[in-house]
Design a protein around this motif. Structure first.
Motif, PDB file in Angstrom:
ATOM      1  N   LEU A  56       3.414  -3.658   8.992  1.00 27.03           N
ATOM      2  CA  LEU A  56       3.939  -2.992   7.798  1.00 27.03           C
ATOM      3  C   LEU A  56       2.883  -2.051   7.233  1.00 27.03           C
ATOM      4  CD1 LEU A  56       5.497  -6.092   6.007  1.00 27.03           C
ATOM      5  CD2 LEU A  56       6.763  -4.240   7.112  1.00 27.03           C
ATOM      6  N   SER A  57       3.318  -0.895   6.789  1.00 27.86           N
ATOM      7  CA  SER A  57       2.409   0.020   6.101  1.00 27.86           C
ATOM      8  C   SER A  57       2.376  -0.343   4.621  1.00 27.86           C
ATOM      9  CB  SER A  57       2.876   1.467   6.269  1.00 27.86           C
ATOM     10  OG  SER A  57       4.030   1.700   5.491  1.00 27.86           O
ATOM     11  N   GLU A  58       1.390   0.179   3.921  1.00 22.21           N
ATOM     12  CA  GLU A  58       1.323  -0.031   2.474  1.00 22.21           C
ATOM     13  C   GLU A  58       2.585   0.492   1.798  1.00 22.21           C
ATOM     14  OE1 GLU A  58      -2.223   2.186   1.921  1.00 22.21           O
ATOM     15  OE2 GLU A  58      -3.517   0.411   2.022  1.00 22.21           O
ATOM     16  N   PHE A  59       3.085   1.614   2.289  1.00 22.40           N
ATOM     17  CA  PHE A  59       4.266   2.233   1.682  1.00 22.40           C
ATOM     18  C   PHE A  59       5.534   1.427   1.958  1.00 22.40           C
ATOM     19  CE2 PHE A  59       1.164   5.638   1.971  1.00 22.40           C
ATOM     20  CZ  PHE A  59       1.178   6.087   0.664  1.00 22.40           C
ATOM     21  N   GLN A  60       5.615   0.796   3.127  1.00 21.09           N
ATOM     22  CA  GLN A  60       6.762  -0.066   3.416  1.00 21.09           C
ATOM     23  C   GLN A  60       6.760  -1.271   2.483  1.00 21.09           C
ATOM     24  OE1 GLN A  60       5.769  -0.401   7.653  1.00 21.09           O
ATOM     25  NE2 GLN A  60       7.893   0.172   8.118  1.00 21.09           N
ATOM     26  N   VAL A  61       5.597  -1.863   2.287  1.00 20.67           N
ATOM     27  CA  VAL A  61       5.483  -3.005   1.384  1.00 20.67           C
ATOM     28  C   VAL A  61       5.870  -2.587  -0.030  1.00 20.67           C
ATOM     29  CG1 VAL A  61       3.899  -4.656   0.324  1.00 20.67           C
ATOM     30  CG2 VAL A  61       3.738  -4.187   2.769  1.00 20.67           C
ATOM     31  N   ALA A  62       5.364  -1.444  -0.458  1.00 10.45           N
ATOM     32  CA  ALA A  62       5.682  -0.948  -1.805  1.00 10.45           C
ATOM     33  C   ALA A  62       7.182  -0.758  -1.969  1.00 10.45           C
ATOM     34  CB  ALA A  62       4.942   0.365  -2.067  1.00 10.45           C
ATOM     35  N   SER A  63       7.821  -0.212  -0.962  1.00 11.42           N
ATOM     36  CA  SER A  63       9.259   0.033  -1.013  1.00 11.42           C
ATOM     37  C   SER A  63      10.058  -1.268  -1.068  1.00 11.42           C
ATOM     38  CB  SER A  63       9.675   0.850   0.211  1.00 11.42           C
ATOM     39  OG  SER A  63      11.061   1.024   0.241  1.00 11.42           O
ATOM     40  N   VAL A  76       2.119   1.332  -4.877  1.00 11.43           N
ATOM     41  CA  VAL A  76       1.219   1.353  -3.713  1.00 11.43           C
ATOM     42  C   VAL A  76      -0.247   1.297  -4.138  1.00 11.43           C
ATOM     43  CG1 VAL A  76       1.055   3.863  -3.403  1.00 11.43           C
ATOM     44  CG2 VAL A  76       0.914   2.352  -1.413  1.00 11.43           C
ATOM     45  N   ASN A  77      -0.578   1.818  -5.298  1.00 10.52           N
ATOM     46  CA  ASN A  77      -1.959   1.731  -5.789  1.00 10.52           C
ATOM     47  C   ASN A  77      -2.350   0.292  -6.101  1.00 10.52           C
ATOM     48  OD1 ASN A  77      -2.477   4.500  -5.588  1.00 10.52           O
ATOM     49  ND2 ASN A  77      -1.540   4.870  -7.577  1.00 10.52           N
ATOM     50  N   TYR A  78      -1.402  -0.511  -6.533  1.00  9.62           N
ATOM     51  CA  TYR A  78      -1.667  -1.926  -6.792  1.00  9.62           C
ATOM     52  C   TYR A  78      -1.853  -2.680  -5.477  1.00  9.62           C
ATOM     53  CZ  TYR A  78      -0.240  -1.163 -11.677  1.00  9.62           C
ATOM     54  OH  TYR A  78      -0.142  -0.734 -12.974  1.00  9.62           O
ATOM     55  N   ILE A  79      -1.086  -2.321  -4.470  1.00  4.33           N
ATOM     56  CA  ILE A  79      -1.237  -2.931  -3.146  1.00  4.33           C
ATOM     57  C   ILE A  79      -2.630  -2.615  -2.597  1.00  4.33           C
ATOM     58  CG2 ILE A  79      -0.445  -2.813  -0.743  1.00  4.33           C
ATOM     59  CD1 ILE A  79       2.416  -2.442  -1.995  1.00  4.33           C
ATOM     60  N   LYS A  80      -3.024  -1.363  -2.704  1.00  3.55           N
ATOM     61  CA  LYS A  80      -4.355  -0.961  -2.243  1.00  3.55           C
ATOM     62  C   LYS A  80      -5.446  -1.690  -3.021  1.00  3.55           C
ATOM     63  CE  LYS A  80      -3.012   3.604  -0.613  1.00  3.55           C
ATOM     64  NZ  LYS A  80      -3.215   5.051  -0.706  1.00  3.55           N
ATOM     65  N   ALA A  81      -5.246  -1.860  -4.313  1.00  3.41           N
ATOM     66  CA  ALA A  81      -6.233  -2.553  -5.148  1.00  3.41           C
ATOM     67  C   ALA A  81      -6.388  -4.012  -4.720  1.00  3.41           C
ATOM     68  CB  ALA A  81      -5.828  -2.471  -6.615  1.00  3.41           C
ATOM     69  N   ILE A  82      -5.282  -4.688  -4.501  1.00  9.86           N
ATOM     70  CA  ILE A  82      -5.344  -6.086  -4.073  1.00  9.86           C
ATOM     71  C   ILE A  82      -6.034  -6.188  -2.717  1.00  9.86           C
ATOM     72  CG2 ILE A  82      -3.955  -8.071  -3.342  1.00  9.86           C
ATOM     73  CD1 ILE A  82      -1.881  -7.172  -5.508  1.00  9.86           C
ATOM     74  N   GLU A  83      -5.683  -5.301  -1.806  1.00  5.85           N
ATOM     75  CA  GLU A  83      -6.279  -5.339  -0.467  1.00  5.85           C
ATOM     76  C   GLU A  83      -7.758  -4.967  -0.464  1.00  5.85           C
ATOM     77  OE1 GLU A  83      -3.926  -3.079   2.294  1.00  5.85           O
ATOM     78  OE2 GLU A  83      -2.300  -4.552   2.260  1.00  5.85           O
ATOM     79  N   SER A  84      -8.195  -4.205  -1.441  1.00  7.49           N
ATOM     80  CA  SER A  84      -9.614  -3.843  -1.511  1.00  7.49           C
ATOM     81  C   SER A  84     -10.396  -4.811  -2.398  1.00  7.49           C
ATOM     82  CB  SER A  84      -9.788  -2.418  -2.029  1.00  7.49           C
ATOM     83  OG  SER A  84      -9.437  -2.341  -3.393  1.00  7.49           O
ATOM     84  N   GLY A  85      -9.670  -5.684  -3.105  1.00  4.91           N
ATOM     85  CA  GLY A  85     -10.329  -6.647  -3.980  1.00  4.91           C
ATOM     86  C   GLY A  85     -10.813  -6.057  -5.282  1.00  4.91           C
ATOM     87  N   ASP A  86     -10.294  -4.901  -5.658  1.00  8.09           N
ATOM     88  CA  ASP A  86     -10.719  -4.211  -6.878  1.00  8.09           C
ATOM     89  C   ASP A  86      -9.576  -4.199  -7.884  1.00  8.09           C
ATOM     90  OD1 ASP A  86     -11.771  -2.645  -8.855  1.00  8.09           O
ATOM     91  OD2 ASP A  86     -12.059  -0.873  -7.600  1.00  8.09           O
ATOM     92  N   TYR A  87      -9.696  -5.030  -8.900  1.00  8.53           N
ATOM     93  CA  TYR A  87      -8.615  -5.190  -9.870  1.00  8.53           C
ATOM     94  C   TYR A  87      -8.745  -4.272 -11.087  1.00  8.53           C
ATOM     95  CZ  TYR A  87      -7.421  -9.124  -6.978  1.00  8.53           C
ATOM     96  OH  TYR A  87      -7.059  -9.891  -5.908  1.00  8.53           O
ATOM     97  N   SER A  88      -9.680  -3.335 -11.045  1.00  9.15           N
ATOM     98  CA  SER A  88      -9.886  -2.440 -12.190  1.00  9.15           C
ATOM     99  C   SER A  88      -8.714  -1.488 -12.412  1.00  9.15           C
ATOM    100  CB  SER A  88     -11.175  -1.645 -12.033  1.00  9.15           C
ATOM    101  OG  SER A  88     -11.120  -0.820 -10.890  1.00  9.15           O
ATOM    102  N   VAL A  89      -7.843  -1.309 -11.424  1.00  7.43           N
ATOM    103  CA  VAL A  89      -6.695  -0.420 -11.559  1.00  7.43           C
ATOM    104  C   VAL A  89      -5.600  -1.034 -12.452  1.00  7.43           C
ATOM    105  CG1 VAL A  89      -5.442  -1.235  -9.518  1.00  7.43           C
ATOM    106  CG2 VAL A  89      -5.158   1.111 -10.256  1.00  7.43           C
TER     107      VAL A  89
END
Length: 91
Positions: free
Chosen positions: A33-40, A46-59
């Protein structure tokens, strides 16, 4: 403005949150699955998905948002993970 008046934002990323984020990313890749598929499919930004996957919750605007989206994403990927409360560890 004096230097002591500037308040630095606490870091909302740690080695532990990065390790957890890698579990999310690896599971998503395993499911092809791509980030965009998960978001959909989850209606998670998608920015929240990227944040969780990078471990950065500042977003996230607040802890409650990070917690809810973390749980929603974990359930979608069928991961049994507890939320590491980086917010409380920054105090």
């Amino acid at each position: 403005m004096q230097l002591n008046e500037i308040h630095a934002k606490p870091s909302l990323r740690s080695a532990h949150t990065c390790k957890i984020g890698k579990l999310f990313k690896d599971r998503r890749a395993l499911l092809s699955l791509s980030e965009f598929q998960v978001a959909s499919e989850t209606f998670i930004n998608v920015n929240y998905i990227k944040a969780i996957e990078s471990g950065d919750y500042s977003v996230f605007p607040a802890r409650v948002f990070a917690l809810q989206y973390f749980n929603k994403y974990a359930n979608f990927l069928d991961l049994q993970l507890d939320f590491f409360d980086i917010y409380n560890s920054c105090k």
